[in-house]
Design a protein around this motif. Structure first.
Motif, PDB file in Angstrom:
ATOM      1  N   THR A 649     -10.698  -9.411   2.745  1.00  0.00           N
ATOM      2  CA  THR A 649      -9.402  -8.947   3.233  1.00  0.00           C
ATOM      3  C   THR A 649      -9.606  -7.598   3.919  1.00  0.00           C
ATOM      4  O   THR A 649     -10.201  -6.688   3.346  1.00  0.00           O
ATOM      5  N   SER A 651      -7.995  -4.264   6.284  1.00  0.00           N
ATOM      6  CA  SER A 651      -6.933  -3.478   6.904  1.00  0.00           C
ATOM      7  C   SER A 651      -7.425  -3.077   8.286  1.00  0.00           C
ATOM      8  O   SER A 651      -8.630  -2.899   8.498  1.00  0.00           O
ATOM      9  N   SER A 653      -6.750  -0.865  12.158  1.00  0.00           N
ATOM     10  CA  SER A 653      -6.110   0.208  12.905  1.00  0.00           C
ATOM     11  C   SER A 653      -6.647   0.171  14.324  1.00  0.00           C
ATOM     12  O   SER A 653      -7.816  -0.179  14.544  1.00  0.00           O
ATOM     13  N   SER A 663     -12.393  -2.590   4.419  1.00  0.00           N
ATOM     14  CA  SER A 663     -12.246  -3.535   3.317  1.00  0.00           C
ATOM     15  C   SER A 663     -12.741  -2.893   2.029  1.00  0.00           C
ATOM     16  O   SER A 663     -13.746  -2.169   2.029  1.00  0.00           O
ATOM     17  N   ARG A 794      -3.791   4.531  10.670  1.00  0.00           N
ATOM     18  CA  ARG A 794      -3.579   3.665   9.504  1.00  0.00           C
ATOM     19  C   ARG A 794      -2.806   4.405   8.407  1.00  0.00           C
ATOM     20  O   ARG A 794      -1.913   3.839   7.771  1.00  0.00           O
ATOM     21  N   LYS A 798       1.667   4.241   6.008  1.00  0.00           N
ATOM     22  CA  LYS A 798       2.014   4.189   4.589  1.00  0.00           C
ATOM     23  C   LYS A 798       2.226   5.559   3.939  1.00  0.00           C
ATOM     24  O   LYS A 798       2.590   5.631   2.772  1.00  0.00           O
TER      25      LYS A 798
END
Length: 821
Positions: A649, A651, A653, A663, A794, A798
């Motif tokens: 999996t 992420s 940017s 990852s 990135r 969040k």
């Protein structure tokens, strides 16, 4: 006005002479071509005299064919512009020679801002020349007597053709021209442009593939000085990220404005314009009333006041977006400041042309970088402009939603026979490859709603009579269609109003939906307090607090063009050799040298790949320099292919220079360093599999559904909300997907996602270029100056602003400690 009027252009030359002017050679060339009945494209520097080149040639030809008498001539010429503000300004410029050379002839303006009284006057008798927009011209084609009104049109001019050609509005203009050519087979069509890289193709798109005599490309070369310089920050630093230098440029920008005459300060997005307007006022409160804000969401009266202040030179500075990009004539403007990268050579040159907007006056644009990489971009943009490396604008290929709208338009405007309309539509460049089967499907879709909407009478929009003519019989269908004409699709907007009822402008519904009563936000240069929403209007009052947020609009970020990214890589190559020529590269030297020391500097012949291990996991950075749209598809593609080999999996940017994959679990980067993962094999399948393609297609289908008339935005005073529009288009999408799998509008949605949002052809070209470059792998001990901005992108998704600042401070502190150890 007396003159020897035996030669083509004599009226034009006489009028110029009466004002003490001499025509340029390219203007005479256009006059001669128009006199010979030839169409063409005039490409000349902003402020060089393009308008008078074409208009005086047309006026001269009309005077020869129709010597002015006591009565006004009927409609003979149409001048199409892409913007209402430009239409008004153009009308004033055209009116001057018209009054002198043919006092009884008339000029009219017809846009969305034209009053009902003026429209009614035009309906009784059309003016000799009409300045209008593609949407308003299309509305004229829906009239039952449209052919009678437009049959005498012998000349059409498309101003700022580079702004239209690459969009569905340009396709709408192509179809309107095809119809006018049917009314008047000898129609003469001219386009005006200042910044285009594919001139021959642009001319063919404008004039049609079978123009006879062949169209003429005129290059209006005059001596015009273009000055491109950079406002350098005092201390750019070794590390940077998006917006890093922005607020620090506040005082340098203020000082530049103080040293200049009237100045335009361009930003790329509306929220940035709001921010910079506040920054200027914070630095110089006494400028209140002498500086202004201009973008497309402001009330029309406000925008007109700003434009008038620019023309009269009463404003010191105006902060604007692309709403002032085009050729409105602001003679007092001396300077243009571009905050942030313009992202393209053509856009930068277009904005530069807003200053010195007259022959013989220099145009000057000063680039204001908001991060250190934009300093390098500034130097690259200047070189690219000097070398004439201007971007191409490619027309869309057979958008069927525009064709659906056009077919209903023609059915309203007197009706059509299928064979005749197919031949007419196929003469438009964007539909030259349209098959008869595709055309018949579109006609059937307008007639019966396709395989899934046959039971609903409101989607039986056209009816074929016993003579084989398709018409619109239903008054409700006709009304909805006329209200929905156009190809500009945006999210539902709500009006922003004071509690007294005065309107300030419009803002997207999604932003207002996130506000609570009492929240404050900056809009139209004012700090406002949100009170309530009622009837698609957001009511506000002037805020008493001194803090607020800035609205966000849904317009996507512009991507770096191929021409500019190639020029940036060439600049980087010089830095990699230790050459820091020019003030920009010298200012960027600390960052570039840090990049070289910790990693490598990307060059045209190398593909930089960086690997880094942190507490988050394993990071991989790749720098193709292909622009953010391509990098979005590329990051998803690489992550999917890596996870296919080894389940994982990631992420992601992206920015304009590169991409980050991270990852928590380790992964093998050998497919990247060996370049096997850059294969174009099964590219379409892999791209669709790697993305949430269903969501992307559904979002794109919303626009298609509205253009094709499936979804109505509502009636005047009763607009539908964004939620209603989304629900309606989503319902159509699901119905077509389940019960009408052959629906060509669904196929169009997928094609537009691939060609426009992900730029699939450019992605394939990028993969090919990546395979030809030598991979340079750098193992990082801590983030490099080029990887840190990707990390920040990135984090922003969040982290709050305060948390992000603390995180960055810790990262930079650790890096500095590691370097000094």
């Amino acid at each position: 006005m007396s003159a020897t009027l035996g030669e083509p252009g004599a009226h034009a030359a006489a009028w110029l002479a009466g004002r003490g002017w001499q025509p340029f050679a390219f203007q005479r060339e256009v006059w001669q071509a128009v006199a010979e009945g030839r169409s063409g494209l005039l490409h000349a520097t902003t402020g060089a005299g393009k308008t008078y080149a074409v208009w005086l040639g047309i006026l001269d030809a009309l005077l020869r064919q129709h010597p002015p008498g006591r009565a006004a001539e009927p409609l003979r010429a149409i001048w199409l512009t892409p913007m209402r503000a430009l239409a008004s300004d153009t009308a004033k410029a055209l009116l001057q020679p018209l009054r002198d050379l043919a006092p009884n002839w008339t000029l009219g303006l017809r846009t969305g801002d034209t009053s009902s009284a003026e429209r009614a006057k035009q309906d009784r008798r059309m003016p000799t020349v009409l300045v209008t927009t593609p949407e308003s011209l299309t509305l004229m084609l829906t009239r039952e007597n449209g052919r009678a009104e437009l049959a005498g049109v012998a000349y059409v001019v498309l101003d700022e053709w580079h702004e239209l050609i690459g969009s569905k509005r340009g396709v709408q203009a192509q179809l309107a021209l095809a119809r006018l050519r049917r009314f008047h087979p000898g129609l003469v069509t001219w386009g005006l442009s200042a910044t285009l890289g594919n001139l021959e193709q642009a001319m063919q798109v404008l004039c049609g593939p079978d123009e006879n005599p062949p169209p003429l490309l005129v290059r209006g070369k005059i001596d015009k000085t273009l000055v491109i310089d950079t406002l350098l920050p005092p201390t750019p630093g070794k590390y940077t990220w998006a917006g890093h230098l922005g607020a620090g440029m506040q005082l340098p920008v203020v000082e530049e404005i103080e040293r200049s005459g009237t100045t335009l300060v361009f930003t790329n997005v509306r929220s940035q314009a709001e921010i910079w307007y506040q920054l200027l006022l914070q630095a110089r409160p006494e400028w209140a009333g002498h500086i202004a804000l201009h973008h497309g969401s402001l009330e029309r009266a406000t925008r007109e006041w700003v434009e008038q202040g620019l023309k009269e030179g009463t404003l010191r500075a105006v902060v604007a977006t692309s709403s002032l990009d085009l050729g409105v004539d602001f003679l007092p403007v001396e300077r243009v400041l571009q905050v942030g990268s313009a992202k393209g050579v053509a856009r930068m040159m277009q904005r530069a042309g807003r200053s010195g907007h007259a022959p013989g006056r220099p145009s000057r644009v000063t680039l204001v970088p908001t991060n250190t990489m934009e300093i390098v971009e500034a130097a690259a943009a200047r070189v690219a402009a000097q070398q004439g490396r201007v971007e191409k604008r490619n027309p869309p290929a057979k958008p069927l939603d525009v064709l659906v709208q056009h077919i209903v338009t023609i059915a309203l405007g007197g009706g059509f026979r299928a064979d005749e309309l197919f031949a007419e539509v196929s003469s438009a460049w964007s539909y030259r490859a349209l098959t008869r089967a595709e055309f018949d499907w579109v006609v059937a879709f307008c007639e019966r709603g396709g395989d899934s909407l046959g039971a609903y009478p409101e989607y039986h929009r056209i009816v074929r009579d016993e003579e084989g003519v398709y018409r619109v019989r239903d008054a409700g269908v006709a009304k909805r269609h006329r209200l929905g004409i156009g190809t500009i699709v945006s999210d539902a907007a709500v009006q922003v109003k004071y509690l007294t009822g005065a309107t300030i402008g419009t803002i997207e519904e999604g932003f207002i939906a996130r506000l609570r009563q009492g929240d404050c936000f900056f809009f139209a240069g004012k700090l406002l307090e949100f009170v309530r929403v009622r009837d698609m209007a957001a009511y506000v009052r002037k805020a008493t607090r001194n803090k607020g947020t800035v609205p966000t609009w849904m317009g996507s970020k512009m991507a770096l063009s191929t021409e500019l990214s190639d020029a940036v890589l060439e600049m980087m190559e010089g830095a990699a050799r230790g050459e820091f020529a020019g003030p920009e590269l010298e200012a960027a030297r600390p960052m570039l040298q840090t990049q070289q020391r910790l990693s490598q500097i990307p060059t045209p012949g190398t593909l930089l790949v960086e690997a880094y291990q942190s507490r988050e996991g394993q990071h991989l950075y790749v720098y193709p320099f292909a622009g953010r749209n391509v990098h979005l598809g590329l990051a998803s593609l690489l992550a999917w292919r890596l996870a296919r080999e080894q389940p994982n999996t990631f992420s992601m940017s992206i920015n304009d220079y590169g991409l980050e994959l991270v990852s928590a679990a380790p992964f093998d980067i050998e497919p990247v360093t060996s370049q096997l993962i850059f294969s174009e094999e099964d590219l379409l399948h892999d791209v669709l599999a790697s993305l949430n393609s269903g969501e992307l297609k559904q979002r794109r289908f919303r626009e298609i559904a509205r253009i094709a008339g499936l979804v109505s935005s509502g009636y005047p005073g009763q607009p539908k909300s964004a939620r209603q529009l989304q629900a309606s288009s989503a319902l159509f999408y699901e119905v077509f997907r389940k019960y009408d799998a052959g629906n060509l509008l669904l196929n169009q949605a997928e094609n537009e996602v691939l060609s426009q949002e992900l730029e699939l052809s450019r992605l394939a070209e990028t993969l090919q270029r990546m395979r030809t470059r030598r991979v340079v792998l750098a193992a990082l001990r801590h983030p490099s100056p080029m990887s840190l901005p990707l990390m920040v992108e990135r984090f922003r998704e969040k982290l709050s602003t305060e948390t992000l600042a603390a995180r960055l401070e810790r990262i930079l502190r650790d890096m500095e400690a590691d370097e000094s150890a």
